[in-house]
Motif scaffolding. Structure first.
Motif, PDB file in Angstrom:
ATOM      1  N   THR A 274      36.479  14.264  -3.821  1.00  0.00           N
ATOM      2  CA  THR A 274      37.419  14.656  -2.605  1.00  0.00           C
ATOM      3  C   THR A 274      38.062  13.346  -3.422  1.00  0.00           C
ATOM      4  O   THR A 274      37.568  12.447  -3.933  1.00  0.00           O
ATOM      5  CB  THR A 274      36.596  15.232  -1.975  1.00  0.00           C
TER       6      THR A 274
ATOM      7  N   PRO B 120      41.990  16.991  -2.020  1.00  0.00           N
ATOM      8  CA  PRO B 120      40.969  16.822  -0.918  1.00  0.00           C
ATOM      9  C   PRO B 120      40.221  18.341  -0.795  1.00  0.00           C
ATOM     10  O   PRO B 120      40.903  19.240  -1.846  1.00  0.00           O
ATOM     11  CB  PRO B 120      42.055  16.995   0.533  1.00  0.00           C
TER      12      PRO B 120
ATOM     13  N   GLY C 252      37.893  19.683  -4.146  1.00  0.00           N
ATOM     14  CA  GLY C 252      38.292  18.781  -4.457  1.00  0.00           C
ATOM     15  C   GLY C 252      38.948  18.977  -5.863  1.00  0.00           C
ATOM     16  O   GLY C 252      40.112  19.410  -5.741  1.00  0.00           O
TER      17      GLY C 252
ATOM     18  N   THR D  16      41.919  11.182  -2.132  1.00  0.00           N
ATOM     19  CA  THR D  16      43.233  11.664  -1.314  1.00  0.00           C
ATOM     20  C   THR D  16      44.670  12.417  -1.840  1.00  0.00           C
ATOM     21  O   THR D  16      44.719  13.007  -0.915  1.00  0.00           O
ATOM     22  CB  THR D  16      43.710   9.996  -0.938  1.00  0.00           C
TER      23      THR D  16
ATOM     24  N   ARG E 206      31.453  12.005  -1.947  1.00  0.00           N
ATOM     25  CA  ARG E 206      32.790  12.224  -2.412  1.00  0.00           C
ATOM     26  C   ARG E 206      32.737  14.095  -3.035  1.00  0.00           C
ATOM     27  O   ARG E 206      33.307  14.645  -3.192  1.00  0.00           O
ATOM     28  CB  ARG E 206      33.577  11.709  -3.696  1.00  0.00           C
TER      29      ARG E 206
END
Length: 298
Positions: free
Chosen positions: A150, A155, A162, A152, A270
């Protein structure tokens, strides 16, 4: 191929990269520090926009003891060629031109200039420190962001988990140019990385090293885990250590813990949204990579 090997006992005590503003546990800053300790003060450094230029060029402070310049984001390879030509015109001897760029500045924005640099075969060294995203500008996906991570711009949600793409195979893209020397490395295996920098310095023509350099901020791990996780990705076979020279690929290490992928994934924020099924997909992609390596005979 190389003279005496570098280790913790004989590496230089001199520091050429210090006082920088990098985050605690930054793998990229460690890669820069080690590379400059190997190459020494007679190194002319090029850095494009990215984490390392942002943390080291802070007026009125500069974090390098040697000459260094910031290039345009896309122009690392071109600026390296220009510096090499200028140094030759000035008659400089016993020096290195070194470019250090992140994954986005190498595999995406800077790949055209890198390809041109290799085509010209200038006698320089290019190092890509790969923290697997555009970390300096807020953790956006790069061409080297792994599947499922993931960021920005990728997302994790109910529909998409992701990043849906796998990493570009940058090492083999570079090797396909017929470059004199290319290698992969990890800051988890510092001695291996240091010796590959030394090998690169002894090669005539363009050399390239792709070093995995974890970012605790972007990966979602503790700042104390950088070295450990950089070793684990190698040990689980998700990242391989290899070299390319004399038109052949050479494998440096075989994975030690093929069953450790789930542990590697689960310890990073993440990847916290990934299911066991998603992790199985990552394992299958890893296995395909090693099948290809076996077919190449390395």
């Amino acid at each position: 191929m190389m003279s005496d090997r570098i280790n913790a006992r004989n590496i230089s005590d001199n520091e050429f990269f210090y006082g920088h503003k990098a985050c605690a546990g930054c793998g990229g800053s460690l890669a820069v520090r080690i590379a400059l300790k190997v190459l020494g003060e007679n190194t002319i450094l090029v850095e494009p926009a990215g984490c390392m230029s942002a943390v080291s060029f802070n007026y009125p402070q500069m974090s390098f003891a040697n000459n260094a310049i910031i290039s345009a984001f896309a122009g690392t390879g071109a600026v390296m060629s220009g510096l090499k030509a200028g140094a030759e015109a000035m008659g400089l001897k016993d020096y290195h031109v070194l470019g250090i760029a992140g994954d986005g500045g190498t595999a995406d924005i800077g790949i055209q200039a890198l390809s041109g640099l290799i085509d010209r075969n200038d006698d320089v060294i290019y190092i890509c420190y790969d923290n697997e995203a555009y970390m300096n500008t807020g953790i956006q996906k790069s061409g080297l962001t792994p599947f499922g991570a993931t960021t920005t711009t990728t997302p994790a949600g109910s529909r998409v988990k992701g990043n849906v793409r796998t990493k570009k195979n940058l090492f083999e893209i570079v090797a396909a140019h017929g470059i004199p020397y290319a290698a992969t490395a990890s800051v988890g295996y510092i001695e291996d990385f240091a010796n590959k920098v030394k090998r690169a310095s002894e090669v005539k023509g363009t050399s390239f090293i792709h070093v995995l350099a974890p970012c605790p901020t972007g990966w979602g791990v503790d700042t104390s885990e950088t070295i450990d996780i950089a070793r684990e990705i190698v040990d689980t076979g998700l990242w391989y250590l290899a070299e390319y020279y004399d038109n052949e690929l050479h494998l440096n290490m075989k994975p030690k813990a093929l069953d450790g992928v789930k542990h590697y994934i689960r310890r990073q924020n993440r990847f916290k949204h990934l299911s066991d099924e998603d992790i199985e997909k990552i394992i299958r992609e890893r296995d395909k990579t090693w099948e290809r390596i076996a077919l190449l005979g390395i």
